[in-house]
Scaffold this motif. Structure first.
Motif, PDB file in Angstrom:
ATOM      1  N   TYR A   1     -26.083   5.852 -48.174  1.00 33.44           N
ATOM      2  CA  TYR A   1     -25.098   5.060 -48.910  1.00 33.44           C
ATOM      3  C   TYR A   1     -25.278   3.558 -48.719  1.00 33.44           C
ATOM      4  N   GLY A   2     -26.442   3.156 -48.200  1.00 32.94           N
ATOM      5  CA  GLY A   2     -26.784   1.731 -48.214  1.00 32.94           C
ATOM      6  C   GLY A   2     -26.844   1.021 -46.886  1.00 32.94           C
ATOM      7  N   LEU A   3     -26.553   1.708 -45.774  1.00 29.42           N
ATOM      8  CA  LEU A   3     -26.578   1.034 -44.475  1.00 29.42           C
ATOM      9  C   LEU A   3     -28.013   0.808 -44.012  1.00 29.42           C
ATOM     10  N   LYS A   4     -28.339  -0.456 -43.759  1.00 32.76           N
ATOM     11  CA  LYS A   4     -29.657  -0.818 -43.239  1.00 32.76           C
ATOM     12  C   LYS A   4     -29.466  -1.825 -42.109  1.00 32.76           C
ATOM     13  N   VAL A   5     -30.117  -1.565 -40.983  1.00 31.09           N
ATOM     14  CA  VAL A   5     -29.906  -2.372 -39.786  1.00 31.09           C
ATOM     15  C   VAL A   5     -31.216  -2.975 -39.313  1.00 31.09           C
ATOM     16  N   TYR A   6     -31.158  -4.244 -38.881  1.00 29.34           N
ATOM     17  CA  TYR A   6     -32.296  -4.918 -38.272  1.00 29.34           C
ATOM     18  C   TYR A   6     -32.072  -4.967 -36.762  1.00 29.34           C
ATOM     19  N   LEU A   7     -32.876  -4.239 -36.029  1.00 27.02           N
ATOM     20  CA  LEU A   7     -32.786  -4.233 -34.578  1.00 27.02           C
ATOM     21  C   LEU A   7     -33.314  -5.552 -34.031  1.00 27.02           C
ATOM     22  N   ARG A   8     -32.637  -6.116 -33.045  1.00 27.97           N
ATOM     23  CA  ARG A   8     -33.032  -7.414 -32.498  1.00 27.97           C
ATOM     24  C   ARG A   8     -33.807  -7.229 -31.191  1.00 27.97           C
ATOM     25  N   ASN A   9     -34.882  -7.936 -31.062  1.00 29.34           N
ATOM     26  CA  ASN A   9     -35.611  -8.009 -29.792  1.00 29.34           C
ATOM     27  C   ASN A   9     -36.432  -9.295 -29.801  1.00 29.34           C
ATOM     28  N   PRO A  10     -36.138 -10.249 -28.907  1.00 29.25           N
ATOM     29  CA  PRO A  10     -35.191 -10.176 -27.791  1.00 29.25           C
ATOM     30  C   PRO A  10     -33.739 -10.153 -28.267  1.00 29.25           C
TER      31      PRO A  10
ATOM     32  N   SER B   1     -35.078 -22.174 -20.124  1.00 31.41           N
ATOM     33  CA  SER B   1     -34.242 -21.165 -20.779  1.00 31.41           C
ATOM     34  C   SER B   1     -34.438 -19.806 -20.121  1.00 31.41           C
ATOM     35  N   LEU B   2     -33.520 -18.895 -20.437  1.00 31.73           N
ATOM     36  CA  LEU B   2     -33.612 -17.499 -20.011  1.00 31.73           C
ATOM     37  C   LEU B   2     -33.490 -16.618 -21.246  1.00 31.73           C
ATOM     38  N   THR B   3     -34.489 -15.779 -21.476  1.00 26.55           N
ATOM     39  CA  THR B   3     -34.483 -14.861 -22.607  1.00 26.55           C
ATOM     40  C   THR B   3     -34.572 -13.434 -22.081  1.00 26.55           C
ATOM     41  N   LEU B   4     -33.740 -12.549 -22.633  1.00 24.59           N
ATOM     42  CA  LEU B   4     -33.740 -11.144 -22.232  1.00 24.59           C
ATOM     43  C   LEU B   4     -33.896 -10.265 -23.470  1.00 24.59           C
ATOM     44  N   GLY B   5     -34.552  -9.120 -23.287  1.00 26.35           N
ATOM     45  CA  GLY B   5     -34.764  -8.201 -24.398  1.00 26.35           C
ATOM     46  C   GLY B   5     -34.866  -6.763 -23.944  1.00 26.35           C
ATOM     47  N   MET B   6     -35.642  -5.970 -24.673  1.00 29.75           N
ATOM     48  CA  MET B   6     -35.746  -4.538 -24.401  1.00 29.75           C
ATOM     49  C   MET B   6     -36.879  -4.199 -23.435  1.00 29.75           C
ATOM     50  N   ASP B   7     -37.786  -5.127 -23.234  1.00 31.46           N
ATOM     51  CA  ASP B   7     -38.961  -4.883 -22.399  1.00 31.46           C
ATOM     52  C   ASP B   7     -38.645  -5.240 -20.954  1.00 31.46           C
ATOM     53  N   SER B   8     -38.675  -4.260 -20.061  1.00 32.86           N
ATOM     54  CA  SER B   8     -38.303  -4.500 -18.663  1.00 32.86           C
ATOM     55  C   SER B   8     -39.273  -5.444 -17.964  1.00 32.86           C
ATOM     56  N   THR B   9     -40.542  -5.374 -18.318  1.00 34.09           N
ATOM     57  CA  THR B   9     -41.539  -6.267 -17.712  1.00 34.09           C
ATOM     58  C   THR B   9     -41.277  -7.713 -18.123  1.00 34.09           C
ATOM     59  N   PHE B  10     -40.980  -7.896 -19.419  1.00 36.98           N
ATOM     60  CA  PHE B  10     -40.651  -9.233 -19.926  1.00 36.98           C
ATOM     61  C   PHE B  10     -39.396  -9.776 -19.228  1.00 36.98           C
ATOM     62  N   ASN B  11     -38.366  -8.940 -19.116  1.00 35.54           N
ATOM     63  CA  ASN B  11     -37.128  -9.372 -18.460  1.00 35.54           C
ATOM     64  C   ASN B  11     -37.396  -9.796 -17.018  1.00 35.54           C
TER      65      ASN B  11
ATOM     66  N   ILE C   1     -39.281 -19.371 -37.716  1.00 42.49           N
ATOM     67  CA  ILE C   1     -38.307 -18.563 -36.993  1.00 42.49           C
ATOM     68  C   ILE C   1     -38.934 -18.162 -35.657  1.00 42.49           C
ATOM     69  N   MET C   2     -38.353 -18.676 -34.586  1.00 39.75           N
ATOM     70  CA  MET C   2     -38.819 -18.354 -33.241  1.00 39.75           C
ATOM     71  C   MET C   2     -38.114 -17.083 -32.756  1.00 39.75           C
ATOM     72  N   PRO C   3     -38.686 -16.400 -31.757  1.00 38.98           N
ATOM     73  CA  PRO C   3     -38.039 -15.178 -31.254  1.00 38.98           C
ATOM     74  C   PRO C   3     -36.588 -15.406 -30.843  1.00 38.98           C
ATOM     75  N   HIS C   4     -36.292 -16.559 -30.226  1.00 39.95           N
ATOM     76  CA  HIS C   4     -34.919 -16.772 -29.757  1.00 39.95           C
ATOM     77  C   HIS C   4     -33.933 -16.998 -30.898  1.00 39.95           C
ATOM     78  N   HIS C   5     -34.410 -17.309 -32.089  1.00 39.32           N
ATOM     79  CA  HIS C   5     -33.506 -17.462 -33.229  1.00 39.32           C
ATOM     80  C   HIS C   5     -32.894 -16.119 -33.642  1.00 39.32           C
ATOM     81  N   GLN C   6     -33.550 -15.027 -33.274  1.00 38.99           N
ATOM     82  CA  GLN C   6     -33.088 -13.694 -33.671  1.00 38.99           C
ATOM     83  C   GLN C   6     -32.031 -13.138 -32.720  1.00 38.99           C
ATOM     84  N   THR C   7     -31.790 -13.821 -31.615  1.00 37.29           N
ATOM     85  CA  THR C   7     -30.960 -13.291 -30.542  1.00 37.29           C
ATOM     86  C   THR C   7     -29.523 -13.790 -30.622  1.00 37.29           C
ATOM     87  N   THR C   8     -28.729 -13.383 -29.634  1.00 40.32           N
ATOM     88  CA  THR C   8     -27.458 -14.058 -29.368  1.00 40.32           C
ATOM     89  C   THR C   8     -27.765 -15.247 -28.474  1.00 40.32           C
ATOM     90  N   ILE C   9     -27.450 -16.436 -28.959  1.00 42.00           N
ATOM     91  CA  ILE C   9     -27.742 -17.684 -28.246  1.00 42.00           C
ATOM     92  C   ILE C   9     -26.468 -18.127 -27.527  1.00 42.00           C
TER      93      ILE C   9
END
Length: 583
Positions: free
Chosen positions: A106-115, A133-143, A396-404
């Motif tokens: 019925y039209g729901l489309k979601v963009y997953l954010r990472n970071p 800065s401090l950036t966090l995401g889904m990758d444990s090694t990156f975090n 568009i940098m990776p941090h632009h996709q996040t919660t800032i």
């Protein structure tokens, strides 16, 4: 709780006949009578409508505004810019509802954010004195690498901390999809399968058994200040402050306030696209969630009507008889579900003499305090942060996709902002969660331009010395917010095309959120589970026969979750079935 929709559908068709045709359901006319009327087309009301209509119950949803969605709404306040005007991210919405209602169809489309999280610093710091800065995401090694810039100890503790939170979430999760147990003085009576279905009892006992294994951790997260928990795990302020924002977002709390630990927990309960704890943007804005649910309901025969403001709920001899619109139109129904807040439902729409004095007194004591002013901004270019400059002017940098997180590199900044509000002043250095959904969703702004959504606090509902939230005061506060962002991203103010400022009174008057509270009432321990919104109203039913609460003021609470709507719908279906069997 019965989950066989075909069985429900056959059962109710035997009573009501075949469901309304799709064409008829899209007609704007109002019939004089429905099986169920739902007050308010917020996402929970729409979820309830979809489940009920799928079961063969004739449903009409009445929305006072010109657009559906409640707080989960998309509006084009500035031409060509589509704002998620109140709620702005998706995570807590229950996956089973997405599947049951086939919302992607019925039209729901979601963009997953990472970071997922970005905290720029005003001044370089960290172990080398140069980290920005401090950036966090889904990758444990990156975090781990990111956190190690501030503390080696914290980088090792973070993954374990997340595991502990996940463990507690797994304890609570079975309760999110079940009507709460109502605890009485007699625990055996409370858990009686005669009163509750076996699955509800088992879910309660399962959660209790899991928490029993680590009761001290569970109890602390439910009751302690978030900063007490974070101090035990971590030593670096940028990390603690970043995590602490989840403990206060939408709540009139400081990380030092008892109970802020649960708010932190509430915001990590979600799941998106099969990823636990993930958050994302909805294509077309948060209104697309509501539209997908509405499409499902309408496709099965429901009527969803806008510009239909309910003035009162008709009650005769303690039983619901329907509603009266502000136009004077009366619509009959023996069942009314209210997606409004408990205050609006029981104190505004129901006559005073229909409820006991004790219940009215309890309803008046529900805490609706809110610190939130939501500011929606249209800009002509993507912000350029000093901490991590753009490689090109329009990239568009990776941090632009996040919660800032702005003004959030130290937990003391959050606490000081909170203290301002306790003296009825808005914060001079407000806590700001900034998201740029157009960084991933290209459908909501013109090419090269962007939608910036700012969730800011702390702003009290009533200002000191009788000062009003007039247009000048709102703009004065917005300028403080914009100045804060300018310190981190010079040029932001010059990029602004237009803005939409929603203070707590605006959120109340426009969206219908009592006190401006996004959760339909505080998510404090005294207003959760079998006490949400009150112990006497915690199973969606009210003392008035046929009147149910289906919004975020009911269990399991606020956020774009859908569970209150689903559980209220199932409670109605169970009651209708029981009534039919008795006949």
């Amino acid at each position: 709780m019965i989950r066989n929709y075909k069985l429900y559908s056959r059962f109710f068709r035997s009573k009501y006949g075949s469901t309304t045709s799709i064409c008829a359901s899209r007609c704007i006319s109002i019939k004089p009578k429905y099986d169920v009327i739902i007050v308010g087309a917020g996402h929970n009301g729409l979820v309830a409508a979809a489940y009920l209509q799928k079961a063969g119950v004739d449903v009409c949803v009445l929305e006072k505004r010109h657009v559906i969605g409640g707080a989960a709404v998309t509006e084009e306040i500035i031409p060509e810019f589509k704002f998620s005007r109140a709620s702005y991210l998706l995570s807590l919405f229950r996956p089973q509802i997405i599947n049951d209602l086939d919302l992607k169809k019925y039209g729901l489309k979601v963009y997953l954010r990472n970071p997922s999280s970005y905290t720029p610093l005003r001044e370089p710091g960290g172990l080398n004195g140069k980290t920005t800065s401090l950036t966090l995401g889904m990758d444990s090694t990156f975090n781990k690498q990111q956190i190690a810039q501030f503390s080696i100890k914290d980088s090792h503790n973070f993954e374990l901390y997340e595991e502990v939170l996940s463990k507690v979430v797994n304890c609570i999760e079975p309760l999110l999809d079940r009507v709460p147990i109502q605890v009485t003085r007699d625990i055996k009576q409370s858990l009686s399968a005669k009163k509750y279905d076996l699955q509800t009892v088992l879910a309660f006992l399962s959660s209790y058994k899991k928490t029993e294994q680590d009761l001290s951790t569970f109890y602390e997260l439910m009751t302690a200040p978030a900063i007490k928990i974070l101090d035990r795990w971590f030593e670096s302020e940028p990390l603690k402050a970043t995590l602490a924002t989840d403990s206060v977002i939408g709540a009139m709390l400081s990380p030092h306030s008892p109970g802020s630990g649960y708010v932190l927990l509430h915001h990590v309960m979600g799941e998106l696209e099969g990823v636990k704890g993930a958050w994302g943007y909805v294509e077309g804005g948060m209104g697309s969630v509501s539209t997908a649910i509405s499409n499902c309901a309408v496709d099965h025969g429901a009527r969803v009507l806008v510009n239909k403001c309910v003035e009162k709920i008709n009650i005769e001899n303690g039983r619901t008889k329907g509603v009266v619109l502000t136009t004077g139109t009366e619509i009959e129904s023996n069942i009314v579900l209210s997606n409004a807040t408990p205050k609006v439902t029981f104190l505004d729409l129901v006559s005073d003499n229909c409820l006991s004095e004790d219940l009215v007194s309890e309803l008046k004591q529900i805490d609706y305090k809110s610190p939130v002013t939501k500011i929606n901004v249209a800009v002509n270019k993507v912000p350029n942060f000093l901490a991590d400059p753009n490689t090109t002017s329009d990239c568009i940098m990776p941090h632009h996709q996040t919660t800032i997180h702005i003004n959030c590199e130290h937990s003391d900044l959050i606490h000081r902002a909170y203290l301002d509000s306790q003296h009825d002043h808005y914060s001079k250095e407000p806590v700001i969660e900034m998201v740029i959904p157009s960084s991933l969703d290209k459908t909501i702004s013109p090419p090269g331009s962007h939608v910036v959504l700012l969730f800011t606090q702390y702003t009290p509902y009533t200002l000191a010395n009788g000062q009003k939230w007039d247009e000048k005061t709102k703009q004065d506060y917005a300028n403080i917010v914009f100045d804060s962002i300018e310190r981190y991203a010079p040029g932001f103010k010059d990029s602004i095309i237009g803005s939409d400022i929603l203070t707590p009174p605006d959120l109340e008057n426009i969206i219908g959120l009592t006190g401006g509270n996004i959760f339909h009432g505080s998510m404090s321990l005294d207003q959760l589970y079998f006490s949400r919104p009150l112990s006497s109203l915690s199973n969606y039913k009210s003392p008035i026969k046929g009147l149910y609460l289906c919004g975020s003021g009911a269990h399991p609470g606020g956020g774009v979750m859908g569970s209150p709507g689903k559980l209220a719908a199932f409670k109605v279906l169970d009651d209708l079935k029981a009534k039919r069997i008795k006949k």
